[in-house]
Scaffold this motif. Structure first.
Motif, mmCIF file in Angstrom:
data_model
loop_
_atom_site.group_PDB
_atom_site.id
_atom_site.type_symbol
_atom_site.label_atom_id
_atom_site.label_comp_id
_atom_site.label_asym_id
_atom_site.label_seq_id
_atom_site.Cartn_x
_atom_site.Cartn_y
_atom_site.Cartn_z
ATOM 1 N N GLY A 146 10.821 -39.701 29.442
ATOM 2 C CA GLY A 146 9.908 -39.421 28.346
ATOM 3 C C GLY A 146 8.654 -38.683 28.750
ATOM 4 N N LYS A 147 8.679 -38.011 29.929
ATOM 5 C CA LYS A 147 7.491 -37.295 30.380
ATOM 6 C C LYS A 147 7.875 -35.853 30.709
ATOM 7 C CE LYS A 147 5.121 -41.342 32.111
ATOM 8 N NZ LYS A 147 4.419 -41.965 33.212
ATOM 9 N N PRO A 148 7.585 -34.933 29.809
ATOM 10 C CA PRO A 148 7.974 -33.550 30.061
ATOM 11 C C PRO A 148 7.187 -32.956 31.213
ATOM 12 C CG PRO A 148 6.522 -33.689 28.155
ATOM 13 C CD PRO A 148 6.861 -35.098 28.540
ATOM 14 N N ALA A 149 7.817 -32.013 31.919
ATOM 15 C CA ALA A 149 7.143 -31.330 33.017
ATOM 16 C C ALA A 149 6.051 -30.422 32.474
ATOM 17 C CB ALA A 149 8.145 -30.520 33.827
ATOM 18 N N THR A 150 5.077 -30.132 33.291
ATOM 19 C CA THR A 150 4.016 -29.213 32.894
ATOM 20 C C THR A 150 4.527 -27.785 33.027
ATOM 21 O OG1 THR A 150 3.166 -29.087 35.139
ATOM 22 C CG2 THR A 150 2.285 -30.822 33.746
ATOM 23 N N ALA A 151 3.644 -26.822 32.765
ATOM 24 C CA ALA A 151 4.010 -25.417 32.904
ATOM 25 C C ALA A 151 4.416 -25.115 34.340
ATOM 26 C CB ALA A 151 2.835 -24.545 32.480
ATOM 27 N N ALA A 152 5.058 -23.975 34.529
ATOM 28 C CA ALA A 152 5.581 -23.618 35.839
ATOM 29 C C ALA A 152 4.467 -23.417 36.860
ATOM 30 C CB ALA A 152 6.403 -22.338 35.723
ATOM 31 N N VAL A 153 4.832 -23.589 38.118
ATOM 32 C CA VAL A 153 3.907 -23.339 39.219
ATOM 33 C C VAL A 153 3.568 -21.852 39.262
ATOM 34 C CG1 VAL A 153 3.671 -23.350 41.734
ATOM 35 C CG2 VAL A 153 4.758 -25.284 40.560
ATOM 36 N N HIS A 154 2.316 -21.549 39.547
ATOM 37 C CA HIS A 154 1.889 -20.158 39.688
ATOM 38 C C HIS A 154 1.403 -19.942 41.120
ATOM 39 C CE1 HIS A 154 0.486 -16.235 38.100
ATOM 40 N NE2 HIS A 154 -0.413 -16.350 39.060
ATOM 41 N N PHE A 155 2.043 -19.028 41.831
ATOM 42 C CA PHE A 155 1.654 -18.721 43.206
ATOM 43 C C PHE A 155 0.668 -17.557 43.217
ATOM 44 C CE2 PHE A 155 2.590 -16.017 46.998
ATOM 45 C CZ PHE A 155 1.995 -16.836 47.940
ATOM 46 N N TYR A 156 -0.441 -17.748 43.920
ATOM 47 C CA TYR A 156 -1.447 -16.703 44.074
ATOM 48 C C TYR A 156 -1.341 -16.139 45.487
ATOM 49 C CZ TYR A 156 -3.503 -18.459 39.752
ATOM 50 O OH TYR A 156 -3.704 -18.833 38.439
ATOM 51 N N PRO A 157 -0.877 -14.919 45.633
ATOM 52 C CA PRO A 157 -0.650 -14.371 46.977
ATOM 53 C C PRO A 157 -1.922 -14.037 47.740
ATOM 54 C CG PRO A 157 -0.182 -12.717 45.307
ATOM 55 C CD PRO A 157 -0.433 -13.993 44.575
ATOM 56 N N ASP A 158 -3.048 -13.898 47.034
ATOM 57 C CA ASP A 158 -4.278 -13.473 47.704
ATOM 58 C C ASP A 158 -5.465 -14.387 47.403
ATOM 59 O OD1 ASP A 158 -3.158 -11.018 48.861
ATOM 60 O OD2 ASP A 158 -3.053 -10.337 46.777
ATOM 61 N N ASN A 159 -5.845 -14.474 46.127
ATOM 62 C CA ASN A 159 -7.072 -15.192 45.771
ATOM 63 C C ASN A 159 -6.783 -16.652 45.479
ATOM 64 O OD1 ASN A 159 -5.640 -14.249 43.374
ATOM 65 N ND2 ASN A 159 -7.329 -15.166 42.232
ATOM 66 N N ASN A 160 -7.851 -17.448 45.502
ATOM 67 C CA ASN A 160 -7.764 -18.864 45.179
ATOM 68 C C ASN A 160 -8.445 -19.107 43.840
ATOM 69 O OD1 ASN A 160 -6.567 -19.374 47.699
ATOM 70 N ND2 ASN A 160 -8.575 -19.585 48.677
ATOM 71 N N PRO A 161 -7.716 -19.570 42.832
ATOM 72 C CA PRO A 161 -8.326 -19.798 41.522
ATOM 73 C C PRO A 161 -9.379 -20.898 41.573
ATOM 74 C CG PRO A 161 -6.109 -20.701 41.588
ATOM 75 C CD PRO A 161 -6.287 -19.919 42.852
ATOM 76 N N ALA A 162 -10.267 -20.893 40.602
ATOM 77 C CA ALA A 162 -11.386 -21.834 40.593
ATOM 78 C C ALA A 162 -10.947 -23.258 40.291
ATOM 79 C CB ALA A 162 -12.427 -21.380 39.577
ATOM 80 N N LEU A 163 -9.843 -23.426 39.566
ATOM 81 C CA LEU A 163 -9.401 -24.750 39.148
ATOM 82 C C LEU A 163 -8.011 -25.055 39.694
ATOM 83 C CD1 LEU A 163 -10.557 -24.722 35.418
ATOM 84 C CD2 LEU A 163 -11.716 -25.789 37.369
ATOM 85 N N LEU A 164 -7.794 -26.298 40.041
ATOM 86 C CA LEU A 164 -6.489 -26.732 40.545
ATOM 87 C C LEU A 164 -5.393 -26.512 39.516
ATOM 88 C CD1 LEU A 164 -4.808 -28.297 42.709
ATOM 89 C CD2 LEU A 164 -5.471 -30.397 41.492
#
Length: 387
Positions: free
Chosen positions: A25-43
């Motif tokens: 009863g717990k759906p998965a979240t959106a797909a993983v997003h890989f950042y090849p260069d930069n690091n996004p501000a939020l986890l």
């Protein structure tokens, strides 16, 4: 049914890892997003570990795992995960971490059970439940009962691995990127109600390299806990217990792995049915050998604490310390058989003085249970350093 635990927290029914978990009863979240260069501000922008509707969730393809003997970090609980991109696999290596492909993301989320959900000013009261058998503990599908502190990522980019740290906000809705680390004042409450104040330290970028740069010459960052000897154990991913290495091979994340009985395996340091020597060596391996190996940051110490080093002078027995003075407690040998109180190793594990304690990163508190194990190991060691 036996429910496997992640450092004491129930796994079954808590986290949706693959679409097969939908039955819970717990759906998965959106797909993983890989950042090849930069690091996004939020986890959350990575999509690996996210907080949603009061629970911590994993995206499709993000696999939780556990270790036979885990690293001690101020009694923190840890949710560990691996993500490997579709159509790719890591190549098994016997005495090293698997050769993961570009796009791999390894995560580790540090958290504590709250003490009655209370906070006093800026200091969070937390339970020392990690080493207390039989304690009823909160779970990660109820974030109101836990205190999320940080999530660390190891990301395999084209040129190398990169270590990235995120600190969770007070509302526990997301974690923010940090390069300079962070400090959290906390109060540990043990099973007898005794309180100990301490400061939890989120490492800065250079401190991450202090442990993960396994070669002191190249200083290249690499994973630590995903070596076969740490992963070779049973774990329940929702369909009953399976050996973790076999499971990773089954889902296509690992190739060329031998059968578990032909794979190195560290002992569970808490399992008193196992030989004392195996338990102690496993504890020192995971807590110390990332520096104390022939290529690591402590290579000049001559003290090597990996499992493959025979019990003798190289592993500390009757070995003269390279340093002297306060850092060694003015003691003569790293390990004195039968006499833990005259052993440098015991002194440094027991200390919380930044100038003497070992490991020197990753803890502010003494690990009482780990210290007791190493004390018993040295106390029962035969021989002497005389002559």
């Amino acid at each position: 049914m036996h429910l496997n635990r992640l450092n004491g927290f129930l796994v079954a029914g808590l986290l949706c890892v693959f679409t097969a978990c939908g039955a819970q009863g717990k759906p998965a979240t959106a797909a993983v997003h890989f950042y090849p260069d930069n690091n996004p501000a939020l986890l959350s922008e990575w999509g690996v570990v996210t907080a949603s509707k009061g629970a911590l969730r994993l995206s499709k393809g993000v696999v939780p795992y556990d270790l036979n003997t885990p690293l001690f970090t101020d009694y923190a609980h840890k949710l560990r995960t691996i993500y490997v991109p579709d159509g790719k696999a890591a190549a098994y290596r016997d005495n090293d971490y698997p050769d993961f492909p570009v796009g791999t993301i390894i995560s580790k989320t540090f958290y504590y059970p709250r003490a009655s959900g209370e906070q006093t000013g800026d200091r969070t009261r937390i339970l020392q439940a990690n080493d207390t058998p039989g304690k009823v503990e909160p779970v990660l599908d109820d974030l109101a009962s836990v205190d999320l502190v940080e999530t660390r990522l190891l990301v395999r980019r084209e040129k190398a691995w990169e270590a990235i740290s995120y600190v969770w906000n007070d509302d526990q809705t997301d974690a923010k990127l940090t390069k300079i680390g962070a400090y959290r004042d906390m109060t540990l409450v043990d099973d007898k109600g005794q309180e100990s104040d301490f400061t939890y330290v989120v490492p800065n970028t250079n401190q991450c390299a202090g442990c993960h740069a396994l070669n002191n010459t190249t200083r290249v960052i690499a994973p630590l806990g995903v070596r076969p000897r740490h992963l070779n154990k049973l774990f329940d991913h929702g369909d009953g217990e399976t050996n973790q290495l076999e499971y990773l091979a089954m889902i296509g994340y690992l190739k060329d792995a031998p059968a578990p009985d032909k794979t190195p395996r560290n002992a569970d340091w808490k399992d008193e049915a196992l030989p004392l020597n195996e338990r102690a060596r496993a504890y020192l391996d995971i807590n110390c050998s990332h520096c104390h190996n022939r290529d690591g940051a402590a290579d000049t110490s001559g003290l090597y604490l990996t499992q493959d080093i025979a019990l003798g002078e190289a592993s500390g027995r009757c070995k003269l310390p390279i340093a002297a003075g306060g850092g060694t407690g003015n003691l003569p040998f790293d390990i004195v058989p039968g006499n833990p109180d005259h052993s440098v190793l015991m002194y440094r594990l027991n200390s919380t003085d930044p100038g003497a304690m070992m490991p020197e990163l990753g803890r502010s508190l003494r690990h009482d249970e780990g210290v007791a194990l190493i004390r018993e190991w040295i106390q029962n060691m035969d021989g002497s350093c005389a002559g």
